[in-house]
Write an enzyme that holds these catalytic residues in place. Structure first.
Site, PDB file in Angstrom:
ATOM      1  N   GLU A 156      22.626  36.024   7.220  1.00 62.15           N
ATOM      2  CA  GLU A 156      21.956  34.854   7.814  1.00 62.15           C
ATOM      3  C   GLU A 156      21.007  34.208   6.810  1.00 62.15           C
ATOM      4  O   GLU A 156      20.917  32.980   6.714  1.00 62.15           O
ATOM      5  CB  GLU A 156      21.176  35.277   9.061  1.00 62.15           C
ATOM      6  CG  GLU A 156      22.046  35.595  10.253  1.00 62.15           C
ATOM      7  CD  GLU A 156      22.554  34.319  10.932  1.00 62.15           C
ATOM      8  OE1 GLU A 156      23.525  33.738  10.450  1.00 62.15           O
ATOM      9  OE2 GLU A 156      21.948  33.915  11.932  1.00 62.15           O
TER      10      GLU A 156
ATOM     11  N   THR B  71      20.638  24.935  11.738  1.00 55.54           N
ATOM     12  CA  THR B  71      19.436  25.762  11.885  1.00 55.54           C
ATOM     13  C   THR B  71      18.386  25.360  10.867  1.00 55.54           C
ATOM     14  O   THR B  71      17.195  25.278  11.169  1.00 55.54           O
ATOM     15  CB  THR B  71      19.812  27.240  11.720  1.00 55.54           C
ATOM     16  OG1 THR B  71      20.718  27.596  12.767  1.00 55.54           O
ATOM     17  CG2 THR B  71      18.599  28.138  11.795  1.00 55.54           C
TER      18      THR B  71
END
Ligand SMILES: Nc1ncnc2c1ncn2[C@@H]1O[C@H](COP(=O)(O)OP(=O)(O)OP(=O)(O)O)[C@@H](O)[C@H]1O
Ligand SMILES: N[C@@H](CCO)C(=O)O
Length: 293
Positions: free
Chosen positions: A120, A168
């Site tokens: 991530e 994001t």
């Protein structure tokens, strides 16, 4: 060839920014791996055209590097990228579980979460584990620097995914640098309420626990129709509604009898705002599972 399915997830749940996460029943990524001298990646499925196959830029490739487990990795995307449903995390989670099994490393849940979070970090710039934790462990998860725990819960959820993209990275850019003390107190109260609701399988407490005044309003502005969708979900019986992860998906909690109505109302409200959308009716799901070796 070893194959693992890892579910979509919804992080934050309003009051648990970068801490709370929940596994959904669907959609999911399915990742197949086989040993190789060096890592290569093939991506198919939802949004594949937007996902790099360069192992250095794909969460799955970063996981393979972190584990020193080179493999040919096939990713069949069920979770659309930039959705707010943990797309990058689902691939990282599935790959971590798959390579752990393929190379017989026997890592713990915490260790798998930590490795997947490095994937991530490679794509969003920060190693937040609140999507990979529920995608690996299942349930409702609470992550902190000192570890993660998961609670099995049975609470109906509706994740409504509009046909827009919010990355994001962009969504993290609108998060305020600080918060007023009364907002912090409100968030702590909501987080405690939500956690109690998950422990008790109580949709009313979970819904009340989604209420948050700092991050959510800043991100709501990135989602066309957000206020109308929330109002429609509430009118249809949702006990709480908030941004799913970094958005644009919106997640609602409800009682079983209202789940179909809430899903329909959210989709209709997005369509009235000129945005196509689809809704996933779910409960709190289980985590990654090995489908076959
Ligand atoms: N295996 C992968 N699957 C999906 N996206 C990936 C993957 N590897 C790298 N990416 C990149 O990560 C970005 C998608 O991650 P992003 O966090 O924006 O979406 P998301 O994971 O669906 O959102 P959220 O984290 O809020 O649920 C895209 O830019 C995509 O190129
Ligand atoms: N906690 C992260 C989750 C991203 O899915 C964020 O909100 O940026």
């Amino acid at each position: 060839m070893l194959t693992v399915r890892a579910p979509a997830t919804s992080a934050n749940l309003g009051s648990g920014f970068d801490v709370f996460g929940v596994a959904l029943d669907r959609p999911a990524d399915v990742v197949s791996v086989e040993r190789a001298d060096e890592t290569t990646i093939e991506v198919s499925g939802a949004g594949a055209q937007y996902i790099p196959e360069d192992p250095r830029k794909n969460t799955a490739g970063v996981v393979a590097r972190e584990l020193d487990a080179p493999a040919h990795i096939r990713i069949d995307k069920g979770v659309r990228p930039s959705s707010g449903l943990g797309s990058s995390a689902a691939s990282a989670a599935a790959t971590a579980v798959a390579l752990d099994a393929l190379y017989e490393r026997n890592l713990t849940g915490d260790e798998l979460v930590r490795v997947a979070a490095e994937g991530e970090a490679a794509v969003s710039g920060e190693a937040h584990a609140d999507n990979v934790a529920p995608s690996i462990l299942g349930g409702f998860t609470v992550v902190r620097d000192d570890g993660v725990f998961s609670v099995d819960a049975d609470v109906p959820l509706v994740a409504c995914l509009p046909d827009i993209a919010v990355s994001t990275r962009d969504a993290r850019g609108v998060v305020p640098e600080s918060a007023a003390m009364d907002d912090v107190v409100h968030t702590v109260g909501s987080a405690a309420t939500l956690t109690a609701g998950m422990q008790r399988d109580d949709p009313a407490l979970v819904g009340r626990g989604m209420d948050e005044r700092v991050v959510t309003p800043a991100r709501a502005k990135l989602i066309d129709g957000y206020d109308d969708v929330c109002a429609a979900a509430t009118d249809a019986g949702a006990t709480g509604v908030t941004v799913s992860g970094a958005g644009p998906a919106i997640i609602a909690a409800c009682y079983p009898a209202r789940q179909r109505a809430v899903a329909a109302a959210m989709v209709e409200a997005f369509e009235d705002a000129g945005v196509d959308a689809r809704a996933y009716r779910s409960t709190v799901g289980s985590g990654a599972e090995i489908l076959g070796e």
